[in-house]
Write a protein that holds these residues in place. Structure first.
Motif, short mmCIF file in Angstrom:
data_model
loop_
_atom_site.label_atom_id
_atom_site.label_comp_id
_atom_site.label_asym_id
_atom_site.label_seq_id
_atom_site.Cartn_x
_atom_site.Cartn_y
_atom_site.Cartn_z
N ASP A 51 -44.83 38.23 47.55
CA ASP A 51 -43.72 38.61 47.98
C ASP A 51 -42.79 37.31 47.97
OD1 ASP A 51 -44.30 40.92 49.48
OD2 ASP A 51 -45.30 39.68 51.03
N PHE A 52 -43.07 36.40 47.10
CA PHE A 52 -42.12 34.92 46.81
C PHE A 52 -40.81 35.53 45.86
CE2 PHE A 52 -41.15 31.26 44.24
CZ PHE A 52 -40.70 30.42 45.12
N THR A 53 -41.46 36.59 44.98
CA THR A 53 -40.13 36.83 44.16
C THR A 53 -38.97 37.51 44.99
OG1 THR A 53 -41.06 38.97 43.73
CG2 THR A 53 -41.54 36.94 42.16
N TYR A 54 -39.26 37.94 46.31
CA TYR A 54 -38.19 38.61 47.05
C TYR A 54 -37.24 37.43 47.80
CZ TYR A 54 -40.81 42.92 47.02
OH TYR A 54 -41.65 44.22 46.49
N VAL A 55 -37.85 36.48 47.80
CA VAL A 55 -36.78 35.25 48.49
C VAL A 55 -36.53 34.23 47.54
CG1 VAL A 55 -38.13 35.51 50.37
CG2 VAL A 55 -38.70 33.78 48.86
N SER A 56 -36.85 34.19 46.05
CA SER A 56 -36.26 33.31 45.28
C SER A 56 -36.31 33.74 43.62
CB SER A 56 -37.33 31.92 45.16
OG SER A 56 -37.06 30.91 44.21
N LYS A 84 -35.63 35.56 53.10
CA LYS A 84 -34.33 36.21 52.58
C LYS A 84 -33.94 37.10 53.57
CE LYS A 84 -32.14 38.17 48.51
NZ LYS A 84 -31.03 37.28 48.52
N LEU A 85 -32.69 36.84 53.90
CA LEU A 85 -31.90 37.78 54.85
C LEU A 85 -31.41 39.05 54.36
CD1 LEU A 85 -29.66 35.38 56.94
CD2 LEU A 85 -31.97 36.14 57.54
N THR A 86 -31.71 40.21 55.19
CA THR A 86 -30.95 41.26 54.76
C THR A 86 -29.56 41.39 54.78
OG1 THR A 86 -32.84 42.74 55.66
CG2 THR A 86 -30.79 44.06 55.20
N GLN A 87 -28.82 42.11 53.75
CA GLN A 87 -27.38 41.78 53.78
C GLN A 87 -26.72 42.28 54.96
OE1 GLN A 87 -25.74 43.74 50.46
NE2 GLN A 87 -23.62 42.89 50.59
N GLY A 88 -25.76 41.34 55.25
CA GLY A 88 -25.15 41.87 56.68
C GLY A 88 -25.64 41.15 58.04
N VAL A 89 -26.87 40.64 57.91
CA VAL A 89 -27.54 40.12 58.99
C VAL A 89 -27.18 38.75 59.10
CG1 VAL A 89 -29.74 39.28 59.84
CG2 VAL A 89 -29.70 41.48 58.75
N SER A 90 -26.83 38.34 60.42
CA SER A 90 -26.32 36.86 60.58
C SER A 90 -27.52 35.68 60.76
CB SER A 90 -25.42 36.94 61.99
OG SER A 90 -26.36 37.15 63.08
#
Length: 404
Positions: free
Chosen positions: A120-125, A231-237
């Motif tokens: 899952d590392f490629t999802y965050v970097s 990695k945050l979902t777009q729009g999430v604070s």
């Protein structure tokens, strides 16, 4: 129309009979224009360098990183990771193990950080997108990806199965070691890719390998990790995500965002930007000395006219404002012209890359309206102070009034 402003405008845009005054006024105006250009261009260059420097942070660092409050590792259960995925707050949740190791390859050695990552590392970097040679590692293998600086230092080749490199880590434990060899753990890895991010510190820092292989090398128990990268979902604070992390992990962990992960870099960039701004404020002040001199000479030249206006009933305060407004007009017109030319230069550099650091890399600049406001306000405020100082020349002695 305001009387003082009307007279000031006529003085500002009409030529004096004295050529010396015209020349000094022109020099003062040119100084303001040039200082505005210089200040805006330099601030735009630093904005570009800041964006360029932080691009590595934005692309390669996670939005949030969870650390143990104490020690080098902490326990993360599958149910906890599942909670994070199911919350919908995160696009990526990656378990990471990281520590310093000694790399030994064909009698060459260096110390680097080995980073064990999961699928899952490629999802965050975006490190996998920075692979310049070869390809990203396959999981459940002994493959690894190294930085370009590490590859050069060790003269590493790719896909060389006969000459793997050896990673050496200190064996955890307590007490005295009888045999030095028993104090270390060793594991072989095969480089299949080289990443390059145009940053020597990062290119020399990491080796990426599969997380279970690194866990064995560092002798960590199952499900113990060094950090959790998110990695945050777009729009999430950020606040919402941190609240959930507190519920899942309690108070035994620390959570840092990109700025906190690179606080030294942000402090350095902000300090550099502020120091450069102060230097150019001094340049503007020096340019405005000429404006003060020009205004004083104009005041002396217009002494007869000003005395006549005073005798006609114009207040001394209004006469002072004439030269205050004249200085402000010269300052504002000069700063607007300078900013316009500065914006033009910056946009030309952005569009056509007129100046190059090296082939393929233009000198970074960035147009930012905030810089326009900063330059305009700085020069206008300093111009007001300079004009006010000059206008105080219109006093009782100047008007030949008896002392009170």
């Amino acid at each position: 129309m305001n009387f003082s402003y009307y007279i000031a405008k006529r003085y500002a845009f009409s030529k004096s009979k004295n050529k010396a005054i015209n020349i000094i006024t022109a020099i003062a105006s040119a100084g303001i224009i040039v200082s505005a250009i210089a200040m805006f261009v330099v601030l735009s260059v630093f904005s570009g360098l800041r964006t360029y420097s932080l691009s590595f942070v934005n692309d390669l660092d996670p939005d949030l990183k969870v650390y143990p409050e104490e020690g080098k590792s902490f326990f993360v259960g599958d149910n906890q990771v599942q909670q994070l995925w199911e919350s919908g707050l995160f696009e990526g949740v990656s378990r990471v193990i990281e520590d310093r190791v000694l790399i030994n390859y064909k009698e060459k050695q260096t110390v680097v950080y080995i980073k064990g990552v999961d699928s899952d590392f490629t999802y965050v970097s975006d490190y996998d997108e920075k692979v310049e040679y070869g390809n990203w590692l396959e999981y459940d293998t002994k493959e690894c990806v190294v930085g370009l600086g590490v590859a050069r230092l060790l003269s590493l080749g790719l896909y060389d199965n006969e000459n793997s490199f050896e990673a050496i880590a200190i064996k955890p434990g307590k007490g005295v070691i009888d045999n030095p060899e028993s104090g270390f753990l060793r594991k072989n890895f095969f480089p299949v890719g080289v990443y390059y991010v145009s940053n020597d510190e990062l290119d020399d820092k990491y080796i990426f390998a599969e997380i279970d292989e690194v866990r064995q090398l560092l002798s960590l128990s199952d499900r113990h990790i060094s950090s959790l990268e998110l990695k945050l979902t777009q729009g999430v604070s950020e606040r919402e995500a941190k609240k959930l992390l507190g519920q899942v992990f309690g108070t035994s962990v620390l959570v840092k965002n990109k700025i906190q992960l690179n606080d030294a870099l942000y402090r350095m960039l902000n300090t550099e930007n502020f120091v450069v701004y102060l230097i150019f404020v001094l340049v503007v002040i020096m340019a405005l000395f000429t404006l003060v001199g020009a205004l004083i000479m104009i005041i002396l030249e217009k002494q007869a006219n000003i005395r006549t206006l005073f005798n006609l009933g114009v207040e001394q305060k209004s006469l002072k404002r004439v030269f205050l407004y004249q200085g402000l007009i010269i300052t504002i017109v000069g700063s607007v012209m300078g900013i316009f030319l500065g914006v033009l230069l910056v946009l030309l550099q952005e569009k056509f890359s007129l100046l190059m650091i090296r082939e393929g890399l233009a000198y970074p600049v960035e147009f930012d309206f905030y810089n326009v406001v900063i330059v305009f306000l700085s020069i206008t405020v300093l111009g007001y102070v300079a004009s006010y100082i000059a206008s105080t020349r219109v006093n009782r002695n100047y008007l030949d009034l008896p002392k009170e």
